[in-house]
Design an enzyme around this catalytic site. Structure first.
Site, PDB file in Angstrom:
ATOM      1  N   TYR A 110      60.293 -73.500  -3.840  1.00 25.33           N
ATOM      2  CA  TYR A 110      60.000 -74.409  -2.734  1.00 25.33           C
ATOM      3  C   TYR A 110      58.483 -74.631  -2.621  1.00 25.33           C
ATOM      4  CZ  TYR A 110      64.937 -73.725  -1.750  1.00 25.33           C
ATOM      5  OH  TYR A 110      66.306 -73.672  -1.864  1.00 25.33           O
TER       6      TYR A 110
ATOM      7  N   GLY B 118      72.305 -59.170   1.375  1.00 28.55           N
ATOM      8  CA  GLY B 118      72.678 -60.529   1.726  1.00 28.55           C
ATOM      9  C   GLY B 118      74.167 -60.701   1.937  1.00 28.55           C
ATOM     10  N   ARG B 119      74.904 -60.899   0.863  1.00 28.54           N
ATOM     11  CA  ARG B 119      76.340 -61.143   0.979  1.00 28.54           C
ATOM     12  C   ARG B 119      77.096 -60.001   1.673  1.00 28.54           C
ATOM     13  NH1 ARG B 119      78.572 -64.805  -3.862  1.00 28.54           N
ATOM     14  NH2 ARG B 119      76.959 -66.405  -3.773  1.00 28.54           N
TER      15      ARG B 119
ATOM     16  N   GLN C 135      62.120 -67.401   9.547  1.00 28.23           N
ATOM     17  CA  GLN C 135      61.572 -67.759   8.242  1.00 28.23           C
ATOM     18  C   GLN C 135      61.140 -69.225   8.265  1.00 28.23           C
ATOM     19  OE1 GLN C 135      63.679 -68.581   4.503  1.00 28.23           O
ATOM     20  NE2 GLN C 135      62.671 -66.777   3.642  1.00 28.23           N
TER      21      GLN C 135
ATOM     22  N   ARG D  23      57.635 -63.982   1.679  1.00 27.39           N
ATOM     23  CA  ARG D  23      58.671 -63.734   0.668  1.00 27.39           C
ATOM     24  C   ARG D  23      58.297 -64.392  -0.647  1.00 27.39           C
ATOM     25  NH1 ARG D  23      65.316 -64.179   0.293  1.00 27.39           N
ATOM     26  NH2 ARG D  23      65.356 -61.923   0.488  1.00 27.39           N
TER      27      ARG D  23
END
Length: 381
Positions: free
Chosen positions: A188, A331-332, A101, A235
């Site tokens: 971002y 994810g987690r 990424q 993404r």
């Protein structure tokens, strides 16, 4: 099998994936210092999770100014490239597919993280609010801080940034990655250009939505020219607002998020990239994406679609079965369960997440989570 849709193979560009389960980008802040170099421990972490159909690395800054959090890895020096080669070799040895990424935080940074203590860079000189950067205060210690006031980029500097994304993509191929994902989410740099909240430029990169999408288009086209569209993903976080314990990440909710991101997805469709990854809000009781948005995404984009955000197998498998998603990212659950695909396939219980060890540190909460077979063996001893 209730989760069989997740266990089916699928093609992604030139790759054939063994299942529909994705390890998404997850910031872990464990790169080697000095130099933000990927380590042997990071190689082990990704190798442990190589049973995923698809892996995308943690956000990896494309240049020194792209860093907003201490100890995150880069992909712009020879040492970093060599470190990532250890990671890709380890994943490939287990039959995994892994993309890098490519990340630039833009204004979500602090002068302490910037070369020569300079101001962060951004589309406009507007300070990021309700978000934190993370700076080192000593060996293995740091603190959350308000981002510094950024300075506005010139058009010439924007062109240089496009070239930096392309160079980072070249570096990723040199490091052995199977492709790259461009981080255009979570407030971002690319997201800052898209958003009218952060972008108040009056030139060709600001104002109208087509102008605000110009930087996205130029970066995607430049990276596609390097890796090929079939080895490229993007993404987005169309409706993203998230709180992660004390660490706050807030993306931009546009006045018309549906229209904004469908237009952005049209840019990706024109380039012909392999996949679109959509990260949803991930706090407890967060609302789901509207069904009409999912359907418009599917009708607009012909590549593969990945969804992430609070997903369980029970919630993700029906989306795949309905054709609204092609892959689901966990994810987690994948942090705490390196063998997550096997656990999903067999209905095995999941390990508990060590939330205190998510960011920074060593092997604790990183590579020390047991595989189910190890748990069974210990229980029988």
């Amino acid at each position: 099998m209730p989760h069989s849709a997740l266990m089916q193979p699928i093609t992604l560009g030139r790759h054939t994936l063994k299942n529909r389960i994705v390890l998404p980008p997850l910031t872990r802040q464990r790169s080697g210092q000095p130099g933000n170099v990927p380590t042997d421990l990071m190689a082990l972490y990704y190798q442990q999770r190589a049973s995923a159909g698809f892996i995308v690395t943690e956000g990896t800054q494309i240049e020194p100014r792209g860093q907003g959090y201490a100890w995150t890895p880069g992909i712009y020096t020879n040492e970093q490239i060599a470190g990532w080669r250890k990671v890709t070799d380890a994943v490939h040895a287990k039959g995994g597919v892994i993309f890098a990424q490519l990340w630039h935080v833009g204004r979500v940074s602090h002068t302490a993280l910037q070369p020569d203590g300079a101001a962060p860079i951004a589309p406009s000189a507007l300070q990021a609010l309700k978000v934190k950067a993370f700076i080192e205060t000593g060996p293995n210690s740091g603190t959350l801080v308000e981002p510094s006031m950024p300075r506005e980029l010139s058009v010439a500097e924007i062109n240089e940034l496009v070239a930096l994304y392309a160079q980072a993509a070249k570096n990723a191929l040199t490091a052995g990655f199977d492709g790259v994902e461009i981080h255009c989410a979570n407030g971002y740099l690319v997201n800052q250009f898209i958003s009218h909240h952060a972008n108040q430029r009056t030139d060709e990169y600001g104002g109208s939505l087509p102008n605000r999408l110009r930087f996205l288009r130029e970066v995607v086209e430049a990276v596609s020219a390097v890796v090929g569209p079939d080895r490229l993903g993007v993404r987005f976080t169309p409706l993203f607002t998230s709180t992660d314990q004390d660490r706050v990440y807030i993306g931009f909710v546009e006045d018309d998020p549906h229209g904004t991101y469908i237009e952005a997805i049209k840019v990706l469709e024109e380039v012909g990239i392999a996949y679109l990854s959509i990260a949803e809000a991930d706090w407890d009781n967060a609302p789901d994406l509207p069904e009409v948005f999912r359907r418009d995404v599917r009708s607009t984009f012909s590549g593969r679609i990945i969804y992430a955000g609070r997903y369980t197998a029970e919630r993700g498998a029906p989306l795949v079965a309905a054709g609204l998603a092609d892959l689901i990212a966990f994810g987690r659950p994948f942090i705490a369960n390196p063998d997550l695909p096997a656990r999903i396939a067999n209905g095995w219980p999941l390990n508990r997440l060590n939330a205190a060890a998510l960011y920074g540190g060593t092997e604790e909460g990183f590579t020390d989570y047991p595989f189910y077979a190890e748990e069974r063996e210990e229980a029988l001893c």
